[in-house]
Design a protein around this motif. Structure first.
Motif, PDB file in Angstrom:
ATOM      1  N   TRP A  71      -3.384 -22.908  15.248  1.00 43.31           N
ATOM      2  CA  TRP A  71      -3.656 -22.549  14.026  1.00 43.31           C
ATOM      3  C   TRP A  71      -4.705 -23.455  13.622  1.00 43.31           C
ATOM      4  O   TRP A  71      -4.402 -24.669  13.641  1.00 43.31           O
ATOM      5  CB  TRP A  71      -2.705 -22.366  13.056  1.00 43.31           C
ATOM      6  N   VAL A  72      -5.871 -23.115  13.059  1.00 47.16           N
ATOM      7  CA  VAL A  72      -7.023 -24.065  12.709  1.00 47.16           C
ATOM      8  C   VAL A  72      -7.575 -23.323  11.380  1.00 47.16           C
ATOM      9  O   VAL A  72      -7.580 -22.154  11.234  1.00 47.16           O
ATOM     10  CB  VAL A  72      -7.916 -24.289  13.660  1.00 47.16           C
ATOM     11  N   PHE A  73      -8.001 -24.135  10.673  1.00 46.00           N
ATOM     12  CA  PHE A  73      -9.060 -23.835   9.340  1.00 46.00           C
ATOM     13  C   PHE A  73     -10.398 -24.047  10.050  1.00 46.00           C
ATOM     14  O   PHE A  73     -10.678 -24.987  10.546  1.00 46.00           O
ATOM     15  CB  PHE A  73      -8.663 -24.478   8.163  1.00 46.00           C
ATOM     16  N   GLN A  74     -11.472 -22.990   9.635  1.00 49.71           N
ATOM     17  CA  GLN A  74     -12.718 -23.202   9.908  1.00 49.71           C
ATOM     18  C   GLN A  74     -13.533 -23.465   8.766  1.00 49.71           C
ATOM     19  O   GLN A  74     -13.437 -22.540   7.634  1.00 49.71           O
ATOM     20  CB  GLN A  74     -13.163 -22.156  10.533  1.00 49.71           C
ATOM     21  N   ASN A  75     -14.292 -24.564   8.605  1.00 53.80           N
ATOM     22  CA  ASN A  75     -15.173 -24.664   7.503  1.00 53.80           C
ATOM     23  C   ASN A  75     -16.303 -23.712   7.528  1.00 53.80           C
ATOM     24  O   ASN A  75     -17.212 -23.802   8.395  1.00 53.80           O
ATOM     25  CB  ASN A  75     -15.522 -26.190   7.354  1.00 53.80           C
ATOM     26  N   VAL A  76     -16.321 -22.947   6.581  1.00 55.89           N
ATOM     27  CA  VAL A  76     -17.305 -21.972   6.527  1.00 55.89           C
ATOM     28  C   VAL A  76     -18.181 -22.000   5.304  1.00 55.89           C
ATOM     29  O   VAL A  76     -19.109 -21.045   5.031  1.00 55.89           O
ATOM     30  CB  VAL A  76     -16.762 -20.641   6.428  1.00 55.89           C
ATOM     31  N   SER A  77     -17.956 -22.847   4.298  1.00 52.10           N
ATOM     32  CA  SER A  77     -18.737 -23.166   3.274  1.00 52.10           C
ATOM     33  C   SER A  77     -20.082 -23.327   3.660  1.00 52.10           C
ATOM     34  O   SER A  77     -20.542 -24.414   4.087  1.00 52.10           O
ATOM     35  CB  SER A  77     -18.284 -24.118   2.167  1.00 52.10           C
ATOM     36  N   PRO A  78     -21.143 -22.353   3.119  1.00 48.40           N
ATOM     37  CA  PRO A  78     -22.460 -22.705   3.455  1.00 48.40           C
ATOM     38  C   PRO A  78     -22.901 -23.993   2.747  1.00 48.40           C
ATOM     39  O   PRO A  78     -24.028 -24.682   3.279  1.00 48.40           O
ATOM     40  CB  PRO A  78     -23.113 -21.567   2.630  1.00 48.40           C
ATOM     41  N   MET A  79     -22.702 -24.436   1.386  1.00 50.21           N
ATOM     42  CA  MET A  79     -23.082 -25.745   0.908  1.00 50.21           C
ATOM     43  C   MET A  79     -21.840 -26.121  -0.051  1.00 50.21           C
ATOM     44  O   MET A  79     -20.997 -25.241  -0.634  1.00 50.21           O
ATOM     45  CB  MET A  79     -24.426 -25.630   0.366  1.00 50.21           C
ATOM     46  N   VAL A 128     -20.632 -18.901  16.821  1.00 50.17           N
ATOM     47  CA  VAL A 128     -20.379 -19.906  17.542  1.00 50.17           C
ATOM     48  C   VAL A 128     -20.857 -21.151  16.420  1.00 50.17           C
ATOM     49  O   VAL A 128     -21.454 -21.169  15.539  1.00 50.17           O
ATOM     50  CB  VAL A 128     -21.819 -19.897  18.536  1.00 50.17           C
ATOM     51  N   PHE A 129     -20.027 -22.174  16.634  1.00 47.24           N
ATOM     52  CA  PHE A 129     -19.874 -23.061  15.899  1.00 47.24           C
ATOM     53  C   PHE A 129     -19.255 -24.535  16.605  1.00 47.24           C
ATOM     54  O   PHE A 129     -18.875 -24.388  17.556  1.00 47.24           O
ATOM     55  CB  PHE A 129     -18.926 -22.716  14.582  1.00 47.24           C
ATOM     56  N   HIS A 130     -19.400 -25.611  15.889  1.00 43.97           N
ATOM     57  CA  HIS A 130     -19.147 -26.843  16.451  1.00 43.97           C
ATOM     58  C   HIS A 130     -17.733 -27.089  16.261  1.00 43.97           C
ATOM     59  O   HIS A 130     -17.028 -26.973  15.260  1.00 43.97           O
ATOM     60  CB  HIS A 130     -19.982 -28.054  16.007  1.00 43.97           C
ATOM     61  N   VAL A 131     -16.844 -27.864  17.236  1.00 45.62           N
ATOM     62  CA  VAL A 131     -15.611 -27.969  17.129  1.00 45.62           C
ATOM     63  C   VAL A 131     -15.347 -29.110  15.994  1.00 45.62           C
ATOM     64  O   VAL A 131     -14.230 -29.010  15.418  1.00 45.62           O
ATOM     65  CB  VAL A 131     -15.092 -28.800  18.257  1.00 45.62           C
ATOM     66  N   SER A 132     -16.332 -29.689  15.374  1.00 45.29           N
ATOM     67  CA  SER A 132     -16.006 -30.533  14.083  1.00 45.29           C
ATOM     68  C   SER A 132     -15.929 -29.819  13.096  1.00 45.29           C
ATOM     69  O   SER A 132     -15.472 -30.130  11.948  1.00 45.29           O
ATOM     70  CB  SER A 132     -17.330 -31.610  13.882  1.00 45.29           C
ATOM     71  N   MET A 133     -15.902 -28.363  13.002  1.00 46.50           N
ATOM     72  CA  MET A 133     -16.028 -27.499  11.782  1.00 46.50           C
ATOM     73  C   MET A 133     -14.365 -27.031  11.765  1.00 46.50           C
ATOM     74  O   MET A 133     -14.077 -26.311  10.897  1.00 46.50           O
ATOM     75  CB  MET A 133     -17.018 -26.249  11.863  1.00 46.50           C
ATOM     76  N   LEU A 134     -13.573 -27.571  12.730  1.00 46.91           N
ATOM     77  CA  LEU A 134     -12.346 -26.922  12.873  1.00 46.91           C
ATOM     78  C   LEU A 134     -11.193 -28.184  12.242  1.00 46.91           C
ATOM     79  O   LEU A 134     -11.546 -29.297  12.473  1.00 46.91           O
ATOM     80  CB  LEU A 134     -11.797 -26.672  14.198  1.00 46.91           C
ATOM     81  N   HIS A 135     -10.357 -27.411  11.600  1.00 49.89           N
ATOM     82  CA  HIS A 135      -9.463 -28.467  11.183  1.00 49.89           C
ATOM     83  C   HIS A 135      -7.897 -28.196  11.633  1.00 49.89           C
ATOM     84  O   HIS A 135      -7.698 -26.700  11.244  1.00 49.89           O
ATOM     85  CB  HIS A 135      -9.282 -28.647   9.642  1.00 49.89           C
ATOM     86  N   LYS A 136      -7.197 -28.899  11.958  1.00 48.63           N
ATOM     87  CA  LYS A 136      -5.541 -28.266  12.460  1.00 48.63           C
ATOM     88  C   LYS A 136      -5.170 -27.929  11.207  1.00 48.63           C
ATOM     89  O   LYS A 136      -5.055 -28.332  10.079  1.00 48.63           O
ATOM     90  CB  LYS A 136      -4.948 -29.518  13.178  1.00 48.63           C
ATOM     91  N   CYS A 137      -4.435 -26.901  11.381  1.00 49.42           N
ATOM     92  CA  CYS A 137      -3.286 -26.209  10.559  1.00 49.42           C
ATOM     93  C   CYS A 137      -2.020 -26.294  10.871  1.00 49.42           C
ATOM     94  O   CYS A 137      -1.635 -25.614  11.988  1.00 49.42           O
ATOM     95  CB  CYS A 137      -3.933 -24.632  10.238  1.00 49.42           C
ATOM     96  N   LEU A 138      -1.178 -26.771  10.011  1.00 46.30           N
ATOM     97  CA  LEU A 138       0.548 -26.602  10.178  1.00 46.30           C
ATOM     98  C   LEU A 138       0.891 -25.533   9.773  1.00 46.30           C
ATOM     99  O   LEU A 138       0.877 -25.505   8.323  1.00 46.30           O
ATOM    100  CB  LEU A 138       1.026 -27.837   9.900  1.00 46.30           C
TER     101      LEU A 138
END
Length: 183
Positions: free
Chosen positions: A71-79, A96-106
């Motif tokens: 489970w991950v969160f994706q940072n989708v905020s435009p600004m 398509v997005f960079h892996v740095s935009m993902l955050h692990k979700c517990l």
């Protein structure tokens, strides 16, 4: 335009111009040898700068490993700040997005909303209901001033507060601003 000129804003001097006055009388192998030495010096300094930049970058980088099913969160905020995607949040997310935009979700199974309770349309949008206006403030930019209102939203048994452009809220929910008393 040469890359050097684009980067530094002036034309690159020829190897003849790299030396002091009086040194330019060198001919043949001596001139070539000095040019080779200067090029080696430049390469060493570029490697040093590259290494320094890499170490700065590595200090902020974190190792992330994901597996299928995580489970991950994706940072989708435009600004950052007051902007939102609006009702069609997921429509504006690029495929398509960079892996740095993902955050692990517990995952917390108690917080999972059953899919049947979520009314999502074919274009992946959903309706949020504004409950009330909580606050108002003006954001000053270089060329204009934008009024914003803090809105309490209700969607699928979840309350959320966001800052929205006042003009947009007036157009979509005029009754909300009239009843809030914040003008």
């Amino acid at each position: 335009m040469a890359p050097y000129e684009a980067l530094y804003g002036w034309k690159c001097k020829s190897p003849i111009g790299w030396f002091d006055v009086g040194e330019t009388k060198l001919l043949g192998p001596e001139l070539v040898q000095q040019v080779v030495e200067k090029v080696k010096l430049i390469q060493e300094r570029l490697l040093t700068a590259q290494s320094r930049q890499k170490s700065y970058s590595d200090n902020r980088r974190r190792d992330m490993k994901f597996a299928v099913g995580d489970w991950v969160f994706q940072n989708v905020s435009p600004m950052k700040g007051i902007m939102r995607f609006g009702k069609k949040e997921l429509e504006a997310v690029h495929l398509v997005f960079h892996v740095s935009m993902l955050h692990k979700c517990l995952g917390d199974p108690s917080r999972i909303t059953p899919i049947e309770d979520i009314q999502v349309t074919e274009d992946l949008s959903y309706e949020e209901v504004p409950v009330t206006i909580l606050d108002r403030q003006d954001h000053k930019f270089q060329t204009k001033e934008v009024a914003s209102v803090k809105v309490l939203w209700w969607n699928n048994n979840v309350e959320e507060m966001t800052w929205e452009a006042e003009e947009d809220m007036k157009a979509r929910y005029p009754h909300l601003l009239q009843s809030s008393g914040l003008h």
